[in-house]
Structure formats: structure tokens, C-alpha cells
Design a protein around this motif. Structure first.
Motif, PDB file in Angstrom:
ATOM      1  N   LYS B  99      -6.158   4.212   7.704  1.00 19.73           N
ATOM      2  CA  LYS B  99      -5.952   3.414   8.928  1.00 19.73           C
ATOM      3  C   LYS B  99      -5.426   2.031   8.570  1.00 19.73           C
ATOM      4  CE  LYS B  99     -10.785   2.004   9.197  1.00 19.73           C
ATOM      5  NZ  LYS B  99     -11.095   2.326   7.786  1.00 19.73           N
ATOM      6  N   LYS B 100      -5.039   1.301   9.585  1.00 13.02           N
ATOM      7  CA  LYS B 100      -4.468  -0.042   9.427  1.00 13.02           C
ATOM      8  C   LYS B 100      -5.331  -0.900   8.487  1.00 13.02           C
ATOM      9  CE  LYS B 100      -2.417  -3.624  12.060  1.00 13.02           C
ATOM     10  NZ  LYS B 100      -2.431  -4.698  12.784  1.00 13.02           N
ATOM     11  N   GLY B 101      -4.687  -1.541   7.543  1.00 12.41           N
ATOM     12  CA  GLY B 101      -5.420  -2.447   6.650  1.00 12.41           C
ATOM     13  C   GLY B 101      -5.926  -1.777   5.374  1.00 12.41           C
ATOM     14  N   ASP B 102      -5.981  -0.450   5.353  1.00 11.67           N
ATOM     15  CA  ASP B 102      -6.392   0.250   4.124  1.00 11.67           C
ATOM     16  C   ASP B 102      -5.374  -0.030   3.021  1.00 11.67           C
ATOM     17  OD1 ASP B 102      -8.610   1.345   5.278  1.00 11.67           O
ATOM     18  OD2 ASP B 102      -7.746   3.336   5.605  1.00 11.67           O
ATOM     19  N   GLU B 103      -5.869  -0.205   1.802  1.00 11.61           N
ATOM     20  CA  GLU B 103      -4.967  -0.568   0.709  1.00 11.61           C
ATOM     21  C   GLU B 103      -4.667   0.607  -0.229  1.00 11.61           C
ATOM     22  OE1 GLU B 103      -6.430  -5.233   0.634  1.00 11.61           O
ATOM     23  OE2 GLU B 103      -6.791  -3.978  -1.124  1.00 11.61           O
ATOM     24  N   VAL B 104      -3.393   0.693  -0.609  1.00 12.29           N
ATOM     25  CA  VAL B 104      -2.942   1.713  -1.561  1.00 12.29           C
ATOM     26  C   VAL B 104      -2.375   0.983  -2.775  1.00 12.29           C
ATOM     27  CG1 VAL B 104      -1.292   3.580  -1.954  1.00 12.29           C
ATOM     28  CG2 VAL B 104      -2.390   3.346   0.276  1.00 12.29           C
ATOM     29  N   LEU B 105      -2.840   1.338  -3.968  1.00 11.10           N
ATOM     30  CA  LEU B 105      -2.347   0.687  -5.182  1.00 11.10           C
ATOM     31  C   LEU B 105      -1.234   1.504  -5.821  1.00 11.10           C
ATOM     32  CD1 LEU B 105      -5.509  -0.677  -7.054  1.00 11.10           C
ATOM     33  CD2 LEU B 105      -4.119  -1.760  -5.282  1.00 11.10           C
ATOM     34  N   LEU B 106      -0.060   0.869  -5.923  1.00  8.53           N
ATOM     35  CA  LEU B 106       1.063   1.471  -6.649  1.00  8.53           C
ATOM     36  C   LEU B 106       1.390   0.532  -7.802  1.00  8.53           C
ATOM     37  CD1 LEU B 106       3.428   2.278  -3.602  1.00  8.53           C
ATOM     38  CD2 LEU B 106       1.725   3.795  -4.613  1.00  8.53           C
ATOM     39  N   ASN B 107       2.536   0.698  -8.451  1.00  7.74           N
ATOM     40  CA  ASN B 107       3.015  -0.272  -9.441  1.00  7.74           C
ATOM     41  C   ASN B 107       4.525  -0.151  -9.468  1.00  7.74           C
ATOM     42  OD1 ASN B 107       3.872   1.476 -11.933  1.00  7.74           O
ATOM     43  ND2 ASN B 107       2.008   2.373 -11.091  1.00  7.74           N
ATOM     44  N   LYS B 108       5.180  -1.137 -10.080  1.00  7.61           N
ATOM     45  CA  LYS B 108       6.642  -1.180  -9.974  1.00  7.61           C
ATOM     46  C   LYS B 108       7.357  -0.252 -10.944  1.00  7.61           C
ATOM     47  CE  LYS B 108       6.998  -5.448  -7.483  1.00  7.61           C
ATOM     48  NZ  LYS B 108       7.450  -6.839  -7.447  1.00  7.61           N
ATOM     49  N   GLY B 109       6.606   0.521 -11.704  1.00  9.18           N
ATOM     50  CA  GLY B 109       7.223   1.515 -12.582  1.00  9.18           C
ATOM     51  C   GLY B 109       7.303   2.884 -11.924  1.00  9.18           C
ATOM     52  N   GLU B 110       6.971   2.964 -10.626  1.00 10.67           N
ATOM     53  CA  GLU B 110       6.934   4.279  -9.974  1.00 10.67           C
ATOM     54  C   GLU B 110       8.310   4.705  -9.472  1.00 10.67           C
ATOM     55  OE1 GLU B 110       4.217   6.344  -9.801  1.00 10.67           O
ATOM     56  OE2 GLU B 110       3.335   4.846 -11.126  1.00 10.67           O
ATOM     57  N   HIS B 111       8.514   5.998  -9.472  1.00 12.76           N
ATOM     58  CA  HIS B 111       9.720   6.638  -8.940  1.00 12.76           C
ATOM     59  C   HIS B 111       9.759   6.467  -7.415  1.00 12.76           C
ATOM     60  CE1 HIS B 111      12.302  10.056  -7.793  1.00 12.76           C
ATOM     61  NE2 HIS B 111      12.764  10.033  -9.026  1.00 12.76           N
ATOM     62  N   ALA B 112      10.959   6.482  -6.860  1.00 13.35           N
ATOM     63  CA  ALA B 112      11.142   6.348  -5.402  1.00 13.35           C
ATOM     64  C   ALA B 112      10.223   7.269  -4.600  1.00 13.35           C
ATOM     65  CB  ALA B 112      12.598   6.650  -5.042  1.00 13.35           C
ATOM     66  N   SER B 113       9.997   8.474  -5.101  1.00  7.99           N
ATOM     67  CA  SER B 113       9.226   9.435  -4.307  1.00  7.99           C
ATOM     68  C   SER B 113       7.735   9.113  -4.275  1.00  7.99           C
ATOM     69  CB  SER B 113       9.462  10.863  -4.810  1.00  7.99           C
ATOM     70  OG  SER B 113       9.198  10.918  -6.183  1.00  7.99           O
ATOM     71  N   ASN B 114       7.311   8.174  -5.104  1.00  2.34           N
ATOM     72  CA  ASN B 114       5.927   7.683  -5.001  1.00  2.34           C
ATOM     73  C   ASN B 114       5.886   6.241  -4.494  1.00  2.34           C
ATOM     74  OD1 ASN B 114       3.120   7.699  -5.189  1.00  2.34           O
ATOM     75  ND2 ASN B 114       3.151   6.907  -7.292  1.00  2.34           N
ATOM     76  N   VAL B 115       6.983   5.795  -3.890  1.00  2.00           N
ATOM     77  CA  VAL B 115       6.963   4.462  -3.285  1.00  2.00           C
ATOM     78  C   VAL B 115       7.427   4.545  -1.824  1.00  2.00           C
ATOM     79  CG1 VAL B 115       7.807   2.085  -3.387  1.00  2.00           C
ATOM     80  CG2 VAL B 115       7.443   3.339  -5.507  1.00  2.00           C
ATOM     81  N   LEU B 116       8.622   5.135  -1.636  1.00  2.00           N
ATOM     82  CA  LEU B 116       9.208   5.145  -0.285  1.00  2.00           C
ATOM     83  C   LEU B 116       8.347   5.837   0.776  1.00  2.00           C
ATOM     84  CD1 LEU B 116      13.080   5.621  -0.503  1.00  2.00           C
ATOM     85  CD2 LEU B 116      11.813   3.831   0.692  1.00  2.00           C
ATOM     86  N   PRO B 117       7.717   6.992   0.473  1.00  2.00           N
ATOM     87  CA  PRO B 117       6.848   7.582   1.499  1.00  2.00           C
ATOM     88  C   PRO B 117       5.724   6.626   1.923  1.00  2.00           C
ATOM     89  CG  PRO B 117       7.270   9.179  -0.229  1.00  2.00           C
ATOM     90  CD  PRO B 117       7.805   7.863  -0.710  1.00  2.00           C
ATOM     91  N   TRP B 118       5.199   5.866   0.957  1.00  2.00           N
ATOM     92  CA  TRP B 118       4.134   4.904   1.271  1.00  2.00           C
ATOM     93  C   TRP B 118       4.674   3.764   2.124  1.00  2.00           C
ATOM     94  CZ3 TRP B 118      -0.522   6.648   0.463  1.00  2.00           C
ATOM     95  CH2 TRP B 118      -0.778   7.528  -0.594  1.00  2.00           C
ATOM     96  N   ILE B 119       5.896   3.307   1.807  1.00  2.00           N
ATOM     97  CA  ILE B 119       6.502   2.232   2.610  1.00  2.00           C
ATOM     98  C   ILE B 119       6.661   2.708   4.054  1.00  2.00           C
ATOM     99  CG2 ILE B 119       8.647   0.920   2.969  1.00  2.00           C
ATOM    100  CD1 ILE B 119       8.897   0.632  -0.069  1.00  2.00           C
ATOM    101  N   LYS B 120       7.109   3.953   4.198  1.00  2.00           N
ATOM    102  CA  LYS B 120       7.290   4.521   5.544  1.00  2.00           C
ATOM    103  C   LYS B 120       5.939   4.619   6.260  1.00  2.00           C
ATOM    104  CE  LYS B 120      10.020   6.745   8.551  1.00  2.00           C
ATOM    105  NZ  LYS B 120       9.247   6.398   9.731  1.00  2.00           N
ATOM    106  N   LEU B 121       4.909   5.038   5.540  1.00  2.00           N
ATOM    107  CA  LEU B 121       3.587   5.166   6.155  1.00  2.00           C
ATOM    108  C   LEU B 121       3.052   3.791   6.555  1.00  2.00           C
ATOM    109  CD1 LEU B 121       1.461   7.330   6.902  1.00  2.00           C
ATOM    110  CD2 LEU B 121       0.268   6.736   4.797  1.00  2.00           C
ATOM    111  N   SER B 122       3.339   2.808   5.738  1.00  2.00           N
ATOM    112  CA  SER B 122       2.909   1.451   6.039  1.00  2.00           C
ATOM    113  C   SER B 122       3.578   0.965   7.329  1.00  2.00           C
ATOM    114  CB  SER B 122       3.241   0.568   4.836  1.00  2.00           C
ATOM    115  OG  SER B 122       3.608  -0.693   5.221  1.00  2.00           O
ATOM    116  N   GLU B 123       4.854   1.309   7.471  1.00  2.00           N
ATOM    117  CA  GLU B 123       5.596   0.986   8.691  1.00  2.00           C
ATOM    118  C   GLU B 123       4.953   1.675   9.906  1.00  2.00           C
ATOM    119  OE1 GLU B 123      10.024   1.183   7.765  1.00  2.00           O
ATOM    120  OE2 GLU B 123       9.833   2.632   9.394  1.00  2.00           O
ATOM    121  N   GLU B 124       4.514   2.933   9.688  1.00  2.00           N
ATOM    122  CA  GLU B 124       3.974   3.711  10.808  1.00  2.00           C
ATOM    123  C   GLU B 124       2.569   3.301  11.215  1.00  2.00           C
ATOM    124  OE1 GLU B 124       4.116   7.954  10.187  1.00  2.00           O
ATOM    125  OE2 GLU B 124       6.259   7.922   9.760  1.00  2.00           O
ATOM    126  N   ILE B 125       1.665   3.139  10.227  1.00  2.00           N
ATOM    127  CA  ILE B 125       0.260   2.932  10.611  1.00  2.00           C
ATOM    128  C   ILE B 125      -0.353   1.656  10.037  1.00  2.00           C
ATOM    129  CG2 ILE B 125      -0.142   5.426  10.923  1.00  2.00           C
ATOM    130  CD1 ILE B 125      -1.747   5.375   8.296  1.00  2.00           C
TER     131      ILE B 125
END
Lengths: 138, 397
Positions: B99-125
Motif C-alpha cells: 500500500k501507499k508509503g510501503d518501501e521497496v529496496l532496490l539498488n542501481k545495479g539492477e536490470h530494467a526488469s527489476n526496476v521499471l515494474p516497481w516504478i510503474k507500481l509506485s506510480e499506480e499505488i
């Protein structure tokens, strides 16, 4: 064309390209090009006045072929009327894509008349960019 | 190792782009051809002998995967590859449970497929993405992860082996940490499962994704392994034939059990069967031997290139068969084109890892990625070409 001469022109334009570096000016048209098959990523800006290209500038990261082609293209187009520019772009694209073209129109751009298939997209970058900016005029 | 199993290696080619995709051994190609030549049939639909044989082969691949990564049979879902698997996790499970405000930890060495879906989800919820800083070698450590965890951290999502730096993340310790903190642990295994033993249960992984084609298998087939109780509460992204019990005019419907509810439509049957054969092949070869062999070859490569003074190497220390470098002052693509003149296949670019530039300060690199069928001779040919790099523009222009 002599291979050493060809290489010299390309390398000169790669090492010291014309009009590298963008400026702050809202009267310019702007575009960014990166193709799917190639990792070149260049920003372009172009100023048109009285149906004539007054200036083209670029910046970004790109390979030797696309950087040099951009430099030579810029030199070839500045000062030309838009109709003339469209003709040059069309003939340049035809040359790269191994179709019929008018050699006389292309001047120094003829150095790419024997480009390897896997470098075609690199060579096409400046013409795609100028085309895109001209589209905005329509 | 085992070069003779690979028809393509009979050609005069030095293939060092295994991080992108791998060559296929003849046994895998034959197994898939056999499906097309001798027992073509759809699965779970036919009452004839051809279909029975195909069903048996198809279903058995789940058992092979189960043994390979140590999970339960019903935790194995066939997907089109790592990208689809990761998207299923984000949009099938996380969209429903975060839900809104929940945090997901990524890092800048990740491939697009483990970043962009999260960015989209962040936009959505409205979830919040945080990037764990990499260490001085551009590697991800548990210490740095710890520093970023807050009470709101709900998910840690990472590649087991990153695809440019090639650092092997300590998933066993990270998994244990996640379990203690009640954080979901999502692992992209695309660059690790082909090279080393990955143990789903032992590392306390909640979701594990990987692709067939990066491990000598066919394209178009991958796996998502998920903990059963999570999968039961995950929505399918695709709905259709084969995954439902019934649906009625009034809109009522019932889906099948896990994992079938995630596999709508006719799957890539030959590819599933091919993947099973691939995993058997790797298990016979000894998955534990592969990583060790690749690291030795990378060490050999590093030793050989020491004398080349204009080579900038970004990941000397990483413990895998991946080397990321540039020739000083030469655009990565020009280097790759140059190496192609010697029939050496490498990858140039950002490798779909477009945020890594913020850490290493350069957008594009040349990547050499080794697999078990590479040998010292391959490395010698590469090193010879790199040593002569003063001639690079004479060769490519």
C-alpha cells in the motif's frame, strides 16, 4: 575513394566534431535520438530562419561513425534552404541504404558510401535527427 | 568444458556474450526437434497417445526444476522468461498486497526488469522505491541494505548476480535477514541460476525468477518459483484457457490451483521440454563446477590484461565470469565493433542497467561474460585483440 583519406576525414570529425555542445536558446528546435539497435544517445538543436538552416548543434555519447557523420552533416547543412536540406537527407539515406542516389549532392558525406551493414544505424543518426526536427515545422 | 556438445562452437567464433544469451548444446536442440517431429500435441487436452507422451514430458519438467533449485513441485510456474516472472511478482502479488508509503529496496545495479515494474507500481499505488548504495567496488552488501531498512520496508528485490558488475550477492544472509525482519525477498536469478547452485528454501527466498536461454536452453521459456502460500494469494496477470475450473454468464468463475492458474493458454511446449533437458544437462555437468571454472578464467583474463595500460576495468573484484571495461577514450560500441573483426562476440552498452551510471560514472561499457564452454584460447584471442587496440580506428573505419 582512397581508404586513408576516408579514414582521415572520419577521424578528424570524430576527434574534433563541429558544433559539439548545446546552448540555452528557446528559438531552436530540439530532439533526442537513440535507436533500438545502437547505443548512441545524442541531443540535437537546430535554428531555422527565413527557410534556411542557421545553426545545428549536438551533444551526447556516440560512436566514431555517428559522431563524425553528425559533424559532417552539420557542416553540410548550415546555410542551406530547407528544400535543399530535404534533398540532401533523402539522398544520404538512400546512399546508406544502398539505393540510388545523387553523389553530387552529398560532398564530404560521400565518405560513408561503403558503410558496413552493422554501422548503418550509426551513420543515419544525424539525418534521422534533422528529419525529426523538420517534422516539427509541419 | 564440453565444447564438443555445442554445434555453434565448431565455427570460428569466440563467444563471450553469455550474459545476453548462451549457445545451445545438441541434446537440447534434438529434444525439442523430437517434440516437433515425433510427438506434437497440445498438453492437458488430448486423449490420444501423442498427447499422453507430451503431457508426461511437459509435467516432468516441473519435477526437474524442483530438484534443481530445491523448492516444492507446485511452486514452479512456467513463464516466458525472467522479465515476465518479475512482472508477475510485481503486478500479480505486490500490487495486491502493498500500500501507499510501503518501501521497496532496490539498488542501481539492477536490470530494467527489476526496476521499471516497481516504478510503474509506485506510480499506480504510491509505494516508495529506495536505492541501496553500492560499496566502493560497486557491489551490494548486507551492511548497506541494513542501513536502508526502516519499519516501512516491505520488500527487498535484487539480482543474485548483477549483470554488469557481476557481484555475487550473499542471498543466504540477506534471506535470513529478510525472514527475521518479516520482509519479502524477491530474487532475480537470471545471471546466477545458470552458473551456480541456487537453493530456494535454504536462502529463504519468497520469489525466484530465471530464464532458460541464459542457461543453454531455449528462448521464450523461464521460471517463476514462489512460496506456495504467497502464490495462493497472487493474482494471475493473464486469464484464459487451461487455468479455470468454470465461468458463467453471471460473471462467476473459479480458477485452478497453483501453479496452473498462472499458465493461461497454450504454453511453449517444446521450450518447456527443452528447458528440462537443459537442466538435466547442467546437473550432469555439475552446477557447482561451473562457477568455479568461470571465476578461474576471469582471473586468467585479468592477469593477461594487466599489461594493457589504457584499459579501464570496473569490476576486478567481482566473483563471477563477468568483466566490464572500456578502452580509455574509445566509445564502448566502437570497441565491440573492433572485437567483432576478430570474430569475438561481446556486448557494448548499458546492458539494460541504466541507473548504474550514477554509481560508476559512465553510461556504457563493454561486457565480457564467460560460460563453462569458454576456454583459455578464447581469452588469449580476446587479449591479443585488446593488446593491439592502438589500431582500433584503422580496423573499424
Amino acid at each position: 575513394m582512397d581508404e586513408n583519406f576516408r579514414r582521415e576525414i572520419i577521424l578528424d570529425n570524430y576527434n574534433d566534431p563541429m558544433n559539439r555542445g548545446l546552448i540555452e536558446d528557446d528559438s531552436y528546435l530540439k530532439t533526442r535520438t537513440n535507436s533500438e539497435s545502437c547505443i548512441d544517445d545524442l541531443n540535437f538543436m537546430m535554428k531555422i530562419e527565413d527557410d534556411t538552416i542557421k545553426d545545428i548543434r549536438f551533444d551526447g555519447e556516440a560512436c566514431a561513425i555517428s559522431t563524425s557523420a553528425t559533424s559532417i552533416m552539420i557542416r553540410s547543412l548550415i546555410g542551406k534552404k530547407i528544400d535543399e536540406v530535404r534533398k540532401i537527407l533523402l539522398n544520404y539515406q538512400n546512399m546508406i541504404n544502398e539505393k540510388e542516389y545523387d553523389k553530387e549532392l552529398l560532398g564530404e558525406l560521400n565518405v560513408y558510401d561503403n558503410i558496413q551493414p552493422n554501422r548503418k544505424n550509426c551513420a543515419l543518426i544525424p539525418s534521422v535527427a534533422v528529419d525529426k526536427m523538420l517534422e516539427e515545422l509541419k | 568444458m564440453n565444447r564438443e556438445d555445442f554445434p555453434l562452437l565448431k565455427k570460428d567464433i569466440v563467444y563471450l556474450d553469455n550474459g545476453a544469451t548462451t549457445l545451445k548444446p545438441k541434446v537440447v536442440i534434438d529434444k525439442m526437434n523430437k517434440y516437433y517431429l515425433e510427438h506434437t500435441a497440445n498438453i492437458h487436452r488430448g486423449d490420444y497417445d501423442l498427447a499422453t507422451k507430451t503431457n508426461e514430458l511437459y509435467d516432468n519438467v516441473r519435477e526437474i526444476v524442483r530438484e534443481f533449485v530445491n523448492c516444492d513441485y507446485h511452486e514452479v510456474i512456467y513463464t516466458s522468461g525472467t522479465t515476465m516472472s518479475l512482472n508477475m511478482v510485481v503486478f500479480g502479488y505486490m500490487r495486491k498486497h502493498l500500500k501507499k508509503g510501503d518501501e521497496v529496496l532496490l539498488n542501481k545495479g539492477e536490470h530494467a526488469s527489476n526496476v521499471l515494474p516497481w516504478i510503474k507500481l509506485s506510480e499506480e499505488i504510491g509505494i516508495v522505491i529506495k536505492y541501496v548504495p553500492l560499496d566502493k567496488n560497486y557491489e551490494l552488501t548486507l551492511d548497506n541494505i541494513r542501513k536502508c531498512v526502516t519499519k516501512k520496508t516491505k520488500v527487498i528485490s535484487l539480482a543474485h548476480v548483477s549483470n554488469v558488475i557481476g557481484d555475487v550477492r550473499d542471498i543466504k544472509s540477506i534471506g535470513k535477514f529478510c525472514k527475521e525482519k518479516n520482509i519479502l525477498f524477491n530474487v532475480d536469478g537470471a545471471q546466477s541460476v545458470p552458473h551456480m547452485k541456487v537453493d530456494f528454501k535454504d536462502s529463504n527466498i519468497d520469489f525466484l525468477s530465471f530464464s532458460g536461454h541464459k542457461m543453454c536452453g531455449p528462448t521464450g521459456i523461464g521460471i517463476l518459483v514462489g512460496r506456495k502460500e504467497l502464490l495462493e494469494d497472487m493474482d494471475p496477470i493473464f486469464l484464459g484457457g487451461g487455468m479455470n475450473n468454470y465461468f458463467e454468464e453471471d460473471g462467476s468463475y473459479e480458477l485452478k490451483e497453483v501453479p496452473t492458474k498462472f499458465e493461461a493458454g497454450t504454453p511453449p511446449i517444446a521450450e518447456v521440454i527443452g528447458l528440462g533437458e537443459t537442466i538435466k544437462y547442467l546437473m550432469n555437468l555439475g552446477i557447482d563446477k561451473i562457477h568455479k571454472y568461470e571465476v578461474e578464467l576471469k582471473k586468467y583474463l585479468l592477469e593477461q590484461v594487466k599489461a594493457i595500460d589504457n584499459l579501464i576495468i570496473y569490476n576486478k573484484n567481482s566473483n563471477s565470469g563477468i568483466l566490464a571495461f572500456n578502452i580509455d577514450g574509445v566509445f564502448a560500441q566502437d570497441t565491440a565493433v573492433y572485437l567483432n573483426h576478430y570474430n569475438i562476440a561481446v556486448r557494448a552498452g548499458n546492458h539494460c542497467t541504466k541507473l548504474l551510471k550514477d554509481e560508476i560514472g559512465v553510461k556504457n561499457t563493454v561486457r565480457v561474460s564467460i560460460y563453462f564452454y569458454n576456454n583459455k584460447e578464447d581469452i588469449d584471442i580476446l587479449v591479443k585483440a585488446l593488446k593491439n587496440n592502438k589500431d582500433i580506428f584503422k580496423v573499424i573505419i
